[in-house]
Write an enzyme that holds these catalytic residues in place. Sequence first.
Site, PDB file in Angstrom:
ATOM      1  CE1 TYR A  72      23.770  35.121  24.356  1.00  0.00           C
ATOM      2  CE2 TYR A  72      21.752  34.092  25.180  1.00  0.00           C
ATOM      3  CZ  TYR A  72      23.007  34.636  25.404  1.00  0.00           C
ATOM      4  OH  TYR A  72      23.502  34.694  26.688  1.00  0.00           O
TER       5      TYR A  72
ATOM      6  CE  LYS B 199      25.481  32.160  25.693  1.00  0.00           C
ATOM      7  NZ  LYS B 199      26.848  32.239  26.242  1.00  0.00           N
TER       8      LYS B 199
END
Length: 256
Positions: free
Chosen positions: A157, A161
């Site tokens: 993640y 991002k």
Amino acid sequence: MSTSPNGSPRVAIVTGAARGIGAATALRLAQDGFAVAVIDLREDDARGTVEAIEAAGGRALAVGADVGDAEQVQAAVGRIADELGPPVVLVNNAGVTRDNMLFKMSDVDWDVVMRVHLRGSFLMTRAAQEHMIEAKFGRIVNLSSTSALGNRGQANYATAKAGLQGFTKTLAIELGKFGVTANSIAPGFIQTEMTRATAERIGEEWESYVAKRAAAIPVARAGVPEDIAHTVSFLVSEGAGFVSGQVIYVAGGPRT
């Protein structure tokens, strides 16, 4: 009221808009005068947001699409252009988490997160930008996260991002001369179904988890989806035309 030169409402697309930040953003953009395409994996899931927009007097369209599938994305953007009008605002919000420590993280855990966040944002942007260029006006907002700065148990993640921030800055450079801006919002702790699932995964009771997180935030409260929606509203406005290539941390403090 956000209208195109011919007086009709401008069209915005929000992905992952069935709930949470996406739903709040879709509702806010409708309040700002946009016709809003509400995209989620299943069209039925998007209908609740559409109904809320229509109940408030707005115009919206529910669209089911896997943002990681090129053919589905092209079909979705084509349908939106036909039924609502050419989209000139795109909010890439769709996301998933598959948290785990690196040594436990599977290939699938990694690939699913990259597919939705990075490939999905790429495919949606590639499909939508042609309408923005033709209109000589466009606004792209990519949802990053404070996790881009690094977060234990989120190698996938955090990487995705952080990648979105680089993607955003490149879009700003490439598309600026066509009247298109690109910016990224990096939320901190926001109370959503996704963060509730995180609390459940680590075995913490939701209310105490929120209180603990809020105690570490300088403004002394947890974020809510509307905090992000308000920021999106500014970034897609006419007045934000000189703001591009930026990453705005909406986290109640410098980096929380």
